[in-house]
Design an enzyme around this catalytic site. Structure first.
Site, PDB file in Angstrom:
ATOM      1  N   ASP A   1      11.350 -44.597  -1.492  1.00  0.00           N
ATOM      2  CA  ASP A   1      12.503 -45.327  -0.990  1.00  0.00           C
ATOM      3  C   ASP A   1      12.098 -46.422  -0.002  1.00  0.00           C
ATOM      4  OD1 ASP A   1      14.096 -43.731  -2.534  1.00  0.00           O
ATOM      5  OD2 ASP A   1      14.968 -42.586  -0.881  1.00  0.00           O
TER       6      ASP A   1
ATOM      7  N   LYS B   1      26.306 -42.789  26.032  1.00  0.00           N
ATOM      8  CA  LYS B   1      25.133 -42.429  26.821  1.00  0.00           C
ATOM      9  C   LYS B   1      24.324 -41.485  25.940  1.00  0.00           C
ATOM     10  CE  LYS B   1      27.570 -42.736  31.272  1.00  0.00           C
ATOM     11  NZ  LYS B   1      26.759 -43.800  31.872  1.00  0.00           N
TER      12      LYS B   1
ATOM     13  N   THR C   1      22.031 -41.088   4.109  1.00  0.00           N
ATOM     14  CA  THR C   1      21.168 -39.937   3.825  1.00  0.00           C
ATOM     15  C   THR C   1      19.816 -40.059   4.517  1.00  0.00           C
ATOM     16  OG1 THR C   1      20.550 -41.054   1.761  1.00  0.00           O
ATOM     17  CG2 THR C   1      22.232 -39.330   1.624  1.00  0.00           C
TER      18      THR C   1
ATOM     19  N   ASN D   1      20.692 -41.296   9.805  1.00  0.00           N
ATOM     20  CA  ASN D   1      22.058 -40.858  10.094  1.00  0.00           C
ATOM     21  C   ASN D   1      22.254 -39.383   9.788  1.00  0.00           C
ATOM     22  OD1 ASN D   1      25.193 -41.201  10.207  1.00  0.00           O
ATOM     23  ND2 ASN D   1      24.789 -40.523   8.118  1.00  0.00           N
TER      24      ASN D   1
END
Length: 284
Positions: free
Chosen positions: A67, A169, A182, A185
């Site tokens: 990827d 924060k 995927t 995140n």
């Protein structure tokens, strides 16, 4: 399909060997092959071209690797919308769906015009320092702002379409496309988003407040992040591959790009099968 570009993960010896085989296979069928100049050098006595010039010269790009290799090529394609066929030479990838065993049957269909593509949105990210633009990036997966290894928690003021969202924060912040959902995140606790949805996700990394959670917004939204630190070690990265250091008061603006990436779809598996296989869903 009479002109095909070829890129490969150069650190993988198998990719170089497969590139030689693919080049011969395509040439035997009367197809002109345009090799990335670095790949051509690794292959031996082959003619190569600058990677950035290849997308404008070809009808299709084949990427041999994973990827990460495909993402780097997607940024080279830019506005040209040249379709990319990703072939994974290791474990199944989220973007490189075609396995090595499937390579030649799929190529046979593609050069005959029997294929479908999925349209993946991209982002444009601009870093501003006062009134000056100091960085501009094209992104397929995600934009990440994060602190260095020994830096303290950083404050990041976020607005969406000029409406104040909050001041996170946290150790950092991820703004991800559905394609990138995927990647980092997901590791940070964000949601998996179906690739065809028109949205972005904002995910804090290890937030100081447990009530801070990822939030999904429209892909038409303009997101601005002002970094409030002074002397901390903080960096901006695009797709985990390119980036720059940030200074206190820098503003990162993220919006949907006019460019998008066209990925050739696997004829044998869909997005959900990739998820089940890659994430080992159902395994005991």
């Amino acid at each position: 399909m009479k002109r095909i570009g070829l890129f490969a993960k150069r650190s993988n010896p198998d990719a170089i060997a497969v590139a030689r085989e693919v080049t011969s296979w395509l040439q035997e069928r009367g197809i002109e092959v345009f090799l990335d100049q670095h790949l051509a050098s690794d292959m031996g006595d082959y003619q190569g071209y600058p990677g950035g010039s290849i997308p404008a010269m070809v009808n299709l790009i084949v990427v041999l690797g994973g990827d990460g290799t495909l993402i780097s090529v997607a940024r080279k394609v830019g506005d040209l919308r040249t379709p990319i066929l990703g072939v994974n030479l290791g474990s199944l990838g989220f973007l490189t769906e075609i396995t090595q065993d499937e390579l030649y049957p799929v190529l046979d269909k593609v050069i005959s015009g029997e294929f479908a593509v999925t349209n993946r949105l991209m982002l444009d990210a601009v870093v501003r320092r006062g009134s000056q633009e100091v960085g501009r990036f094209r992104v397929l997966n995600d934009v990440v702002i994060n602190k260095g290894a020994i830096a303290r928690i950083i404050d990041m003021e976020v607005t969406v379409d000029n409406d104040y969202l909050t001041t996170f924060k946290a150790d950092g912040l991820i703004i991800s496309t559905p394609t990138g959902s995927t990647a980092y995140n997901l590791a940070a606790g964000g949601p998996i988003i179906y690739p065809g949805l028109h949205c972005l996700v904002i995910s804090p990394i290890c937030p100081h407040m447990l009530t801070n959670r990822p939030i999904i917004v429209s892909d038409e939204a303009i997101i601005q992040v002002e970094v409030k630190f002074q002397d901390e070690d903080v960096a901006f990265t695009a797709d985990g591959q390119v980036g720059m250091p940030l200074q206190g008061g820098d503003v990162v603006e993220i919006r949907k790009s006019r460019s998008s990436t066209l990925l050739v779809k696997s004829p044998s598996k869909d997005f959900f099968e990739v998820l089940r296989t890659k994430l080992h869903w159902g395994a005991r």
